[in-house]
Design a protein around this motif. Structure first.
Motif, PDB file in Angstrom:
ATOM      1  N   CYS A  21      -4.562  18.194   9.556  1.00  0.00           N
ATOM      2  CA  CYS A  21      -3.589  18.856  10.417  1.00  0.00           C
ATOM      3  C   CYS A  21      -4.293  19.241  11.717  1.00  0.00           C
ATOM      4  CB  CYS A  21      -3.056  20.110   9.727  1.00  0.00           C
ATOM      5  SG  CYS A  21      -2.129  21.232  10.800  1.00  0.00           S
ATOM      6  N   ALA A  22      -3.670  18.919  12.836  1.00  0.00           N
ATOM      7  CA  ALA A  22      -4.245  19.249  14.130  1.00  0.00           C
ATOM      8  C   ALA A  22      -3.221  19.983  14.972  1.00  0.00           C
ATOM      9  CB  ALA A  22      -4.711  17.986  14.846  1.00  0.00           C
ATOM     10  N   ALA A  23      -3.646  21.088  15.554  1.00  0.00           N
ATOM     11  CA  ALA A  23      -2.784  21.871  16.444  1.00  0.00           C
ATOM     12  C   ALA A  23      -3.209  21.630  17.882  1.00  0.00           C
ATOM     13  CB  ALA A  23      -2.893  23.348  16.104  1.00  0.00           C
ATOM     14  N   SER A  24      -2.222  21.571  18.761  1.00  0.00           N
ATOM     15  CA  SER A  24      -2.521  21.388  20.174  1.00  0.00           C
ATOM     16  C   SER A  24      -1.416  22.043  20.994  1.00  0.00           C
ATOM     17  CB  SER A  24      -2.633  19.899  20.514  1.00  0.00           C
ATOM     18  OG  SER A  24      -1.409  19.239  20.283  1.00  0.00           O
ATOM     19  N   VAL A  91       6.321  16.725  -0.285  1.00  0.00           N
ATOM     20  CA  VAL A  91       6.061  16.688   1.150  1.00  0.00           C
ATOM     21  C   VAL A  91       5.211  17.907   1.492  1.00  0.00           C
ATOM     22  CG1 VAL A  91       7.022  16.655   3.469  1.00  0.00           C
ATOM     23  CG2 VAL A  91       8.230  15.502   1.594  1.00  0.00           C
ATOM     24  N   TYR A  92       4.112  17.673   2.161  1.00  0.00           N
ATOM     25  CA  TYR A  92       3.182  18.742   2.513  1.00  0.00           C
ATOM     26  C   TYR A  92       3.312  19.060   4.001  1.00  0.00           C
ATOM     27  CZ  TYR A  92       1.053  18.417  -2.057  1.00  0.00           C
ATOM     28  OH  TYR A  92       0.839  18.448  -3.419  1.00  0.00           O
ATOM     29  N   TYR A  93       3.410  20.347   4.288  1.00  0.00           N
ATOM     30  CA  TYR A  93       3.594  20.821   5.656  1.00  0.00           C
ATOM     31  C   TYR A  93       2.422  21.704   6.071  1.00  0.00           C
ATOM     32  CZ  TYR A  93       8.478  19.503   4.949  1.00  0.00           C
ATOM     33  OH  TYR A  93       9.645  18.823   4.691  1.00  0.00           O
ATOM     34  N   CYS A  94       2.025  21.533   7.303  1.00  0.00           N
ATOM     35  CA  CYS A  94       1.000  22.396   7.882  1.00  0.00           C
ATOM     36  C   CYS A  94       1.661  23.441   8.767  1.00  0.00           C
ATOM     37  CB  CYS A  94       0.027  21.563   8.711  1.00  0.00           C
ATOM     38  SG  CYS A  94      -1.301  22.506   9.495  1.00  0.00           S
ATOM     39  N   LYS A  95       1.159  24.653   8.691  1.00  0.00           N
ATOM     40  CA  LYS A  95       1.657  25.726   9.544  1.00  0.00           C
ATOM     41  C   LYS A  95       0.500  26.394  10.266  1.00  0.00           C
ATOM     42  CE  LYS A  95       2.777  29.959   8.163  1.00  0.00           C
ATOM     43  NZ  LYS A  95       3.481  31.097   7.531  1.00  0.00           N
ATOM     44  N   ALA A  96       0.719  26.670  11.531  1.00  0.00           N
ATOM     45  CA  ALA A  96      -0.248  27.443  12.302  1.00  0.00           C
ATOM     46  C   ALA A  96       0.460  28.647  12.891  1.00  0.00           C
ATOM     47  CB  ALA A  96      -0.855  26.603  13.412  1.00  0.00           C
ATOM     48  N   GLN A 103      -1.290  38.333  25.442  1.00  0.00           N
ATOM     49  CA  GLN A 103      -0.287  39.382  25.291  1.00  0.00           C
ATOM     50  C   GLN A 103       0.848  39.002  24.346  1.00  0.00           C
ATOM     51  OE1 GLN A 103      -0.873  42.321  26.800  1.00  0.00           O
ATOM     52  NE2 GLN A 103      -2.770  41.358  27.496  1.00  0.00           N
ATOM     53  N   SER A 104       0.890  37.762  23.908  1.00  0.00           N
ATOM     54  CA  SER A 104       2.052  37.308  23.151  1.00  0.00           C
ATOM     55  C   SER A 104       2.013  37.783  21.713  1.00  0.00           C
ATOM     56  CB  SER A 104       2.166  35.798  23.202  1.00  0.00           C
ATOM     57  OG  SER A 104       1.296  35.197  22.268  1.00  0.00           O
ATOM     58  N   ALA A 105       3.166  37.722  21.120  1.00  0.00           N
ATOM     59  CA  ALA A 105       3.267  37.948  19.684  1.00  0.00           C
ATOM     60  C   ALA A 105       2.779  36.696  18.963  1.00  0.00           C
ATOM     61  CB  ALA A 105       4.714  38.259  19.323  1.00  0.00           C
ATOM     62  N   LEU A 106       2.806  36.768  17.651  1.00  0.00           N
ATOM     63  CA  LEU A 106       2.428  35.617  16.842  1.00  0.00           C
ATOM     64  C   LEU A 106       3.667  34.789  16.514  1.00  0.00           C
ATOM     65  CD1 LEU A 106      -0.034  37.401  14.407  1.00  0.00           C
ATOM     66  CD2 LEU A 106      -0.651  35.719  16.158  1.00  0.00           C
ATOM     67  N   PHE A 107       3.520  33.480  16.609  1.00  0.00           N
ATOM     68  CA  PHE A 107       4.630  32.579  16.317  1.00  0.00           C
ATOM     69  C   PHE A 107       4.205  31.556  15.277  1.00  0.00           C
ATOM     70  CE2 PHE A 107       7.660  33.785  19.559  1.00  0.00           C
ATOM     71  CZ  PHE A 107       6.870  34.408  20.510  1.00  0.00           C
ATOM     72  N   ASN A 108       5.135  31.225  14.399  1.00  0.00           N
ATOM     73  CA  ASN A 108       4.890  30.180  13.406  1.00  0.00           C
ATOM     74  C   ASN A 108       5.250  28.818  13.981  1.00  0.00           C
ATOM     75  OD1 ASN A 108       4.186  32.043  11.410  1.00  0.00           O
ATOM     76  ND2 ASN A 108       6.291  32.248  10.714  1.00  0.00           N
ATOM     77  N   HIS A 109       4.359  27.867  13.800  1.00  0.00           N
ATOM     78  CA  HIS A 109       4.627  26.494  14.206  1.00  0.00           C
ATOM     79  C   HIS A 109       4.350  25.578  13.014  1.00  0.00           C
ATOM     80  CE1 HIS A 109       5.165  27.271  18.512  1.00  0.00           C
ATOM     81  NE2 HIS A 109       4.235  28.210  18.349  1.00  0.00           N
ATOM     82  N   TRP A 110       5.289  24.675  12.767  1.00  0.00           N
ATOM     83  CA  TRP A 110       5.216  23.783  11.616  1.00  0.00           C
ATOM     84  C   TRP A 110       5.099  22.335  12.060  1.00  0.00           C
ATOM     85  CZ3 TRP A 110       5.307  25.464   6.552  1.00  0.00           C
ATOM     86  CH2 TRP A 110       5.692  26.795   6.331  1.00  0.00           C
ATOM     87  N   GLY A 111       4.414  21.552  11.229  1.00  0.00           N
ATOM     88  CA  GLY A 111       4.424  20.122  11.419  1.00  0.00           C
ATOM     89  C   GLY A 111       5.643  19.505  10.764  1.00  0.00           C
TER      90      GLY A 111
END
Length: 120
Positions: A21-24, A91-96, A103-111
């Motif tokens: 899994c790669a985040a960009s 099915v396998y999902y990656c989350k970051a 200053q931002s809040a935290l956000f969930n991002h999914w593949g």
């Protein structure tokens, strides 16, 4: 932010696969990275959760068989899956969990997910 998974495929019982899994994108920092798999309905069950301090929590069903590797410099999370069982078919999902700026809040991002199929 883009989360891209790769490495799924077909394996036999007792075999191995490695997911990557790669985040960009616009990422200031990543808190948690994790692998999930599809559960009942729209629910996704956690498989391996890696905190930003490097600690890893595995689900009971994969502990001792799966190992997660996180590389913060590359913003990647790999999942080495060994001694695979037909019940691992999913099915396998990656989350970051991402902070976009200081200053931002935290956000969930999914593949989009990657299919793993284990034959008996």
């Amino acid at each position: 932010v883009h989360i891209v998974e790769s490495g799924g495929g077909l394996a036999q019982r007792g075999g191995s696969l490695r997911l990557s899994c790669a985040a960009s994108g616009t990422i200031f920092s990543i808190s948690t990275m994790a692998w999930y798999r599809q559960g009942a309905g729209n629910w996704r069950d956690p498989v391996a959760i890696v905190s930003n301090d490097g600690s890893v929590t595995y689900s009971d069903s994969v502990r001792g068989r799966f190992t997660a590797f996180r590389d913060d410099a590359k913003m990647t999370l790999d999942l080495q899956m060994s001694n695979l069982e037909p019940d691992d078919t999913n099915v396998y999902y990656c989350k970051a969990v991402v902070r976009h700026n200081s200053q931002s809040a935290l956000f969930n991002h999914w593949g989009q997910g990657t299919q793993v199929t284990v034959s008996s």
